[in-house]
Design a protein around this motif. Structure first.
Motif, mmCIF file in Angstrom:
data_model
loop_
_atom_site.group_PDB
_atom_site.id
_atom_site.type_symbol
_atom_site.label_atom_id
_atom_site.label_comp_id
_atom_site.label_asym_id
_atom_site.label_seq_id
_atom_site.Cartn_x
_atom_site.Cartn_y
_atom_site.Cartn_z
ATOM 1 N N PRO A 149 0.834 -1.214 0.000
ATOM 2 C CA PRO A 149 0.000 0.000 0.000
ATOM 3 C C PRO A 149 0.865 1.260 0.000
ATOM 4 N N LEU A 150 1.906 1.241 -0.801
ATOM 5 C CA LEU A 150 2.843 2.355 -0.915
ATOM 6 C C LEU A 150 3.288 2.437 -2.367
ATOM 7 N N LYS A 151 3.101 3.595 -2.986
ATOM 8 C CA LYS A 151 3.490 3.756 -4.391
ATOM 9 C C LYS A 151 4.934 4.224 -4.491
ATOM 10 N N LEU A 152 5.617 3.683 -5.467
ATOM 11 C CA LEU A 152 6.964 4.137 -5.788
ATOM 12 C C LEU A 152 6.934 4.823 -7.140
ATOM 13 N N PHE A 153 7.408 6.073 -7.167
ATOM 14 C CA PHE A 153 7.631 6.766 -8.428
ATOM 15 C C PHE A 153 9.147 6.795 -8.635
ATOM 16 N N TRP A 154 9.587 5.952 -9.543
ATOM 17 C CA TRP A 154 11.012 5.651 -9.672
ATOM 18 C C TRP A 154 11.671 6.492 -10.760
ATOM 19 N N GLY A 155 12.788 7.096 -10.404
ATOM 20 C CA GLY A 155 13.616 7.782 -11.385
ATOM 21 C C GLY A 155 14.927 7.031 -11.529
ATOM 22 N N LEU A 156 15.356 6.791 -12.752
ATOM 23 C CA LEU A 156 16.628 6.110 -12.977
ATOM 24 C C LEU A 156 17.775 7.053 -12.640
ATOM 25 N N ALA A 165 28.653 -2.948 -8.346
ATOM 26 C CA ALA A 165 28.331 -4.140 -9.145
ATOM 27 C C ALA A 165 27.770 -3.781 -10.518
ATOM 28 N N TYR A 166 27.161 -2.576 -10.631
ATOM 29 C CA TYR A 166 26.540 -2.219 -11.903
ATOM 30 C C TYR A 166 26.675 -0.717 -12.141
ATOM 31 N N ASN A 167 27.113 -0.342 -13.326
ATOM 32 C CA ASN A 167 27.248 1.064 -13.692
ATOM 33 C C ASN A 167 26.107 1.469 -14.627
ATOM 34 N N VAL A 168 25.241 2.360 -14.158
ATOM 35 C CA VAL A 168 24.173 2.882 -15.014
ATOM 36 C C VAL A 168 24.800 3.801 -16.066
ATOM 37 N N SER A 169 24.382 3.621 -17.310
ATOM 38 C CA SER A 169 24.977 4.371 -18.414
ATOM 39 C C SER A 169 23.911 5.111 -19.212
ATOM 40 N N ALA A 170 24.371 5.880 -20.193
ATOM 41 C CA ALA A 170 23.457 6.586 -21.085
ATOM 42 C C ALA A 170 22.569 5.609 -21.837
ATOM 43 N N ALA A 171 23.116 4.440 -22.166
ATOM 44 C CA ALA A 171 22.327 3.430 -22.886
ATOM 45 C C ALA A 171 21.139 2.961 -22.051
ATOM 46 N N ASP A 172 21.323 2.870 -20.734
ATOM 47 C CA ASP A 172 20.211 2.487 -19.855
ATOM 48 C C ASP A 172 19.106 3.540 -19.894
ATOM 49 N N HIS A 173 19.495 4.798 -19.899
ATOM 50 C CA HIS A 173 18.494 5.865 -19.951
ATOM 51 C C HIS A 173 17.738 5.854 -21.270
ATOM 52 N N GLU A 174 18.440 5.567 -22.339
ATOM 53 C CA GLU A 174 17.772 5.502 -23.637
ATOM 54 C C GLU A 174 16.673 4.445 -23.618
ATOM 55 N N GLU A 175 16.930 3.346 -22.887
ATOM 56 C CA GLU A 175 15.937 2.279 -22.790
ATOM 57 C C GLU A 175 14.852 2.592 -21.772
ATOM 58 N N TYR A 176 15.233 3.004 -20.551
ATOM 59 C CA TYR A 176 14.275 3.101 -19.443
ATOM 60 C C TYR A 176 13.442 4.377 -19.456
ATOM 61 N N GLN A 177 13.976 5.489 -19.946
ATOM 62 C CA GLN A 177 13.188 6.722 -19.952
ATOM 63 C C GLN A 177 11.965 6.601 -20.852
ATOM 64 N N ALA A 178 11.990 5.656 -21.777
ATOM 65 C CA ALA A 178 10.838 5.437 -22.665
ATOM 66 C C ALA A 178 9.737 4.634 -21.992
ATOM 67 N N LEU A 179 10.025 4.071 -20.805
ATOM 68 C CA LEU A 179 9.067 3.193 -20.135
ATOM 69 C C LEU A 179 8.190 3.964 -19.146
ATOM 70 N N ASP A 180 6.951 3.481 -18.982
ATOM 71 C CA ASP A 180 6.024 4.117 -18.044
ATOM 72 C C ASP A 180 6.510 4.040 -16.601
ATOM 73 N N GLN A 181 7.267 2.995 -16.266
ATOM 74 C CA GLN A 181 7.688 2.813 -14.872
ATOM 75 C C GLN A 181 8.752 3.813 -14.445
ATOM 76 N N CYS A 182 9.344 4.533 -15.399
ATOM 77 C CA CYS A 182 10.403 5.490 -15.085
ATOM 78 C C CYS A 182 9.833 6.901 -15.147
ATOM 79 N N TYR A 183 10.082 7.690 -14.099
ATOM 80 C CA TYR A 183 9.487 9.020 -13.986
ATOM 81 C C TYR A 183 10.501 10.152 -14.111
ATOM 82 N N GLY A 184 11.690 9.861 -14.612
ATOM 83 C CA GLY A 184 12.664 10.919 -14.818
ATOM 84 C C GLY A 184 14.061 10.489 -14.445
ATOM 85 N N VAL A 185 14.940 11.483 -14.306
ATOM 86 C CA VAL A 185 16.354 11.241 -13.981
ATOM 87 C C VAL A 185 16.568 11.574 -12.516
ATOM 88 N N TRP A 186 17.042 10.599 -11.771
ATOM 89 C CA TRP A 186 17.177 10.707 -10.312
ATOM 90 C C TRP A 186 18.507 11.350 -9.913
#
Length: 590
Positions: free
Chosen positions: A134-141, A155-176
């Motif tokens: 019962p808690l909403k998460l608005f997730w920014g990459l 363990a994992y480096n977020v890159s520009a390529a990840d943003h190109e993929e995830y910013q197009a998705l509804d689950q992503c709400y911006g740049v964190w």
């Protein structure tokens, strides 16, 4: 995303063709859209509000659940505009259990600490955990990981390529949490991440502590519209005047509300409409003792802000800034059914919580159970390092014996660290810490099994006289951090955490005084909020036995690798001077 079928159902529910699942009757609405108080009833169908009117009798049938709000005020669910949930050390389930009864029904987070350990693919396990809560998460990459400059090991480096993929998705709400320094050096990954988000009209969340004048202007040219880091009300006011949505932070250690609120009470009242709240980093003890966003509302009211304005700051303002006001932030048809019943706006004691259309908390009792999911080995076995010996914590010097001047990382506050040069002694080629001069050894150890990095340095301002403390919960890279005056105890603290898969520990004279196991990614636990708070208090009390005089030693320790905290830090790569964005050698003379 709402399906066509669901949309059709809600449209029918809005015109009362389908009966409401729940109604709230005889309450006084706190209308954050218009700044009004008036009596009304609310009808809910499944997870959404379908009517807010004085007469909702057409929406009711024999199966509709009734909640009597006589004498109560109806407030939208509260929104935490910036929080590293993992820093609470509570799993997502247990965090929800802690904050939802305090009225927090939505959070904005990057889950960046989980990403540093698990990566984006295995992050799905955390998303799956959140979905039924019962808690909403608005997730920014995150704009990129690691955040550290120079780069530390994760363990994992977020890159520009990840943003190109995830910013197009509804689950992503911006740049964190886009930090100013990444913009300042025109980091290519960061600029590409911003560009990707802007293609989809998603907001850029900023982090620019103490940025003023030309530095702030430069930062805002990146497209950042939100910022949660202001150290003074003057800085806060300047950011607001330059069009930034400013977020007041009141964490467990960094308490800025009293200072920042002055931009409204002494500066310009209009700033309030462009201000929201966040807790950033909060622990279980504080939530249980003081509350969460409800506590910030009460503090704002006490500081002189009107109850309506304070409630708007905790709800609608943040929703609009993060482009989520189509879902949350107010009580209106079409919005998610996140509704609080409070006694009086001026007192703001929460008596009932409805989230996602479900009754979660009522009359001081949690109605909905919070049950953590079964954890997979993927997120339980993340600490990978061989057992260590005491000699590995020695700081070796070029000089065999004699005085040596070292640059220590001196803590003058949880989010301020300055250099302090101290003369220590080298013996047989090893620089010794000094209890008398308050110079303590510190190490950061890479714990992902990638390169075995081990950085050594010295800290001051801690007053540690015995033993050692260690943690694997250490944003933003979550490597092992250990500090102490005794290398044998430093080794014991490290090996204790290696064996249990991560956690926090206090050691003295070869004995473990207190151990908090954090098996989930080495940074969180499924202990209940009360159980965790008890352990947190125990860790503090045992740290006092070491002589440490800081208010929360493990919290301070965990933040040592955050390079963005001015001016000095230490990561697995070495000692960092963030004013120059370079490593420095702690030995400055002998």
């Amino acid at each position: 995303m709402t399906t066509v079928k669901e949309l059709s159902e809600y449209i029918d529910a809005g015109v009362a063709k389908t009966p409401a699942s729940m109604v709230i009757e005889h309450g006084t609405l706190v209308n954050v859209n218009t700044g009004e108080y008036y009596q009304t009833d609310v009808a809910i169908y499944k997870e959404r509000i379908v009517a807010v009117d004085t007469d909702i009798s057409d929406y009711i049938d024999e199966n509709t659940k009734h909640i009597d709000a006589t004498g109560k005020y109806l407030v939208p669910g509260l929104i935490d505009g910036h929080i590293h949930v993992e820093c609470s050390k509570l799993s997502m389930t247990r965090f929800a259990e802690a904050v939802v009864p305090h009225g927090t029904t939505s959070i904005v987070s990057g889950l960046d600490e989980y990403i540093s350990v698990l990566g984006l693919n295995d992050l799905q396990e955390i998303f799956n955990e959140i979905k039924p809560l019962p808690l909403k998460l608005f997730w920014g990459l995150p704009y990129k990981t690691p955040y550290t400059i120079p780069k530390s090991t994760i363990a994992y480096n977020v890159s520009a390529a990840d943003h190109e993929e995830y910013q197009a998705l509804d689950q992503c709400y911006g740049v964190w949490e886009t930090v100013r320094e990444a913009v300042q050096i025109k980091d290519s990954d960061t600029l590409q991440a911003i560009s990707s988000a802007q293609q989809y009209h998603k907001p850029i969340f900023g982090c620019s502590p103490m940025a003023r004048g030309k530095e702030l202007n430069q930062f805002l040219m990146s497209g950042v519209t939100i910022d949660h880091e202001s150290y003074s009300h003057a800085e806060f006011l300047e950011k607001a005047r330059k069009g930034v949505h400013v977020v007041i932070r009141e964490s467990s250690v960094t308490k800025f509300l009293a200072e920042n609120i002055r931009a409204i009470t002494e500066g310009a009242a209009g700033v309030a409409r462009h201000t929201s709240f966040c807790t950033d980093d909060v622990n279980a003890s504080d939530i249980l003792n003081h509350g969460h966003l409800d506590h910030m509302v009460r503090l704002a009211i006490k500081a002189g802000v009107s109850p309506m304005t304070a409630i708007q700051m905790a709800t609608l303002n943040g929703a609009e800034a993060y482009h989520i006001d189509n879902q949350v932030g107010s009580i209106a048809p079409g919005k998610d059914a996140d509704i609080l019943l409070v006694d009086q706006p001026s007192q703001f004691n929460i008596e009932t919580v409805i989230s996602k259309g479900q009754l979660v908390y009522d009359t001081q009792k949690t109605v909905l159970p919070f049950v953590p999911p079964v954890r997979t080995q993927k997120i339980l076995n993340t600490v990978k390092h061989v057992e260590m010996t005491a000699s590995e914590f020695d700081y070796h010097a070029d000089i065999s014996d004699g005085p040596v001047t070292v640059r220590t990382i001196h803590s003058v506050g949880p989010f301020v660290r300055k250099q302090k040069d101290i003369e220590l002694t080298a013996h047989n080629g090893i620089i010794l810490p000094s209890i008398e001069k308050d110079a303590v050894s510190v190490s950061v150890i890479e714990r992902y099994g990638i390169n075995q990095n081990h950085a050594h340095g010295f800290i001051s301002g801690w007053s540690i006289k015995h033993g050692a403390i260690a943690t694997t919960s250490a944003p933003d890279d979550n490597n092992m951090v250990v500090a102490g005056v005794n290398t044998a105890d430093m080794a014991l603290a490290t090996n204790t955490l290696l064996k249990c898969g991560g956690g926090q520990v206090v050691v003295m004279d070869g004995k473990v005084l207190s151990l908090l196991k954090l098996p989930i990614a080495g940074i969180t636990t499924d202990l209940t909020p009360v159980e965790l708070a008890t352990k947190e208090n125990e860790l503090k009390q045992k740290s006092i036995l070491l002589g440490c005089q800081l208010p929360d030693p493990l919290f301070y320790l965990s933040f040592l690798p955050i390079t963005a905290i001015p001016d000095l830090a230490i990561t697995d790569g070495g000692n960092v001077d963030y004013t120059k964005l370079t490593y420095f050698d702690p030995v400055v003379g002998h």
